[in-house]
Design an enzyme around this catalytic site. Structure first.
Site, PDB file in Angstrom:
ATOM      1  CG  HIS A 132     -43.056  -4.965 -22.589  1.00  0.00           C
ATOM      2  ND1 HIS A 132     -43.545  -3.063 -22.469  1.00  0.00           N
ATOM      3  CD2 HIS A 132     -42.519  -5.218 -21.816  1.00  0.00           C
ATOM      4  CE1 HIS A 132     -44.169  -3.266 -21.414  1.00  0.00           C
ATOM      5  NE2 HIS A 132     -43.747  -4.255 -21.116  1.00  0.00           N
ATOM      6  CD  GLU A 133     -40.693  -8.135 -20.358  1.00  0.00           C
ATOM      7  OE1 GLU A 133     -39.763  -7.971 -18.870  1.00  0.00           O
ATOM      8  OE2 GLU A 133     -41.731  -7.804 -20.348  1.00  0.00           O
ATOM      9  CG  HIS A 136     -39.596  -3.264 -18.190  1.00  0.00           C
ATOM     10  ND1 HIS A 136     -40.315  -2.059 -17.596  1.00  0.00           N
ATOM     11  CD2 HIS A 136     -40.806  -4.090 -18.565  1.00  0.00           C
ATOM     12  CE1 HIS A 136     -41.766  -2.662 -17.877  1.00  0.00           C
ATOM     13  NE2 HIS A 136     -41.948  -4.028 -18.313  1.00  0.00           N
ATOM     14  CD  GLU A 174     -45.748  -3.017 -17.739  1.00  0.00           C
ATOM     15  OE1 GLU A 174     -45.963  -3.575 -18.606  1.00  0.00           O
ATOM     16  OE2 GLU A 174     -45.375  -3.666 -17.329  1.00  0.00           O
TER      17      GLU A 174
END
Length: 259
Positions: A132-133, A136, A174
């Site tokens: 997930h990070e 980003h 998100e």
């Protein structure tokens, strides 16, 4: 990402315009020129030092591969799959499970995990939140988030301005990072399970919304503050239940933990 950048820049532009208007009225053109120069210098200071401010607020320290070999292995594998440089890794002693990424490019990005996160997640769940990070970073929205965190930290003494800056962070980023991270690992249910654990523990162990920590809350994977008062006003995260539902929909139904 362009839309997010515009939304983040708008409060900063409004604030700068207001300062310049006041300076021109009270100090004349010469005063407005001086204020303009100070604002430009301040922008560069924010650009170069917001990462340090955020990591200092979390009392994070860099960790080596000798200390956390499993963490490095997972990040290296994910970065290779995402065709990204490996980010620098930091660990915060915070008991609340959470994770964030700060930086202005893929080469300068730093991922910070809390001790609470490393303690409660399984290897598959940890892999999912790290993906997930990295999403980003890949989507390049972390640069805008880092800059807005630096700016918000400077005006954290004015809650109204800090809230306006946080409103510039759309909840859609998100959802998009969730989807991209799940596709990277091929295991959306692991991320769904991790989000449930993080949300439950963060609600039981909320952090205090103050200073740079309040300014950086939108960088975290889950809202770290109480849901009422100023903590609730600073929330930029979509409901965890909806994030989980969307992840489960990728597999055609709820995972075992939700049955």
């Amino acid at each position: 990402m362009r839309c997010y950048g515009l939304r983040a820049a708008l409060p900063a532009v409004v604030l700068c315009a207001a300062l310049l208007a006041v300076a021109s009225v009270w100090l004349g053109l010469a005063g407005a020129a001086v204020v303009s120069a100070l604002l430009i210098a301040l922008g560069w200071i924010i650009y170069f030092h917001s990462e340090r401010m955020v990591l200092t607020a979390l009392r994070a320290r860099p960790v080596s591969e000798v200390e956390r070999p499993d963490l490095y292995r997972i990040v290296r594998e994910l970065a290779r799959a995402a065709r990204l440089p490996g980010p620098r890794l930091f660990v915060s002693p915070a008991a609340q499970p959470n994770i964030l990424t700060v930086g202005y490019s893929a080469r300068s990005a730093a991922v910070c995990c809390t001790e609470g996160l490393l303690r409660i997640l399984s290897p598959a769940e940890l892999r999912a939140v790290l993906a997930h990070e990295l999403a980003h970073i890949s989507r390049r929205d972390v640069a805008v988030s880092s800059w807005s965190a630096g700016l918000a930290s400077l005006v954290a003494t004015c809650p109204l301005i800090a809230v306006l800056l946080h409103l510039a962070a759309p909840t859609g980023r998100e959802y998009e990072a969730d989807m991209s991270g799940a596709l990277l690992t091929g295991d959306p249910l692991a991320l769904a399970s991790a989000l449930r654990k993080i949300d439950t523990a963060a609600s039981a162990q909320p952090l205090r919304p103050r200073g740079t920590l309040a300014a950086a809350s939108h960088l975290m994977i889950a809202h770290p503050f109480p849901s009422d008062g100023l903590g609730g006003m600073l929330s930029t995260h979509p409901p965890t239940s909806e994030r989980v539902r969307r992840l489960e929909a990728l597999t055609g139904g709820p995972g075992p933990a939700a049955l």
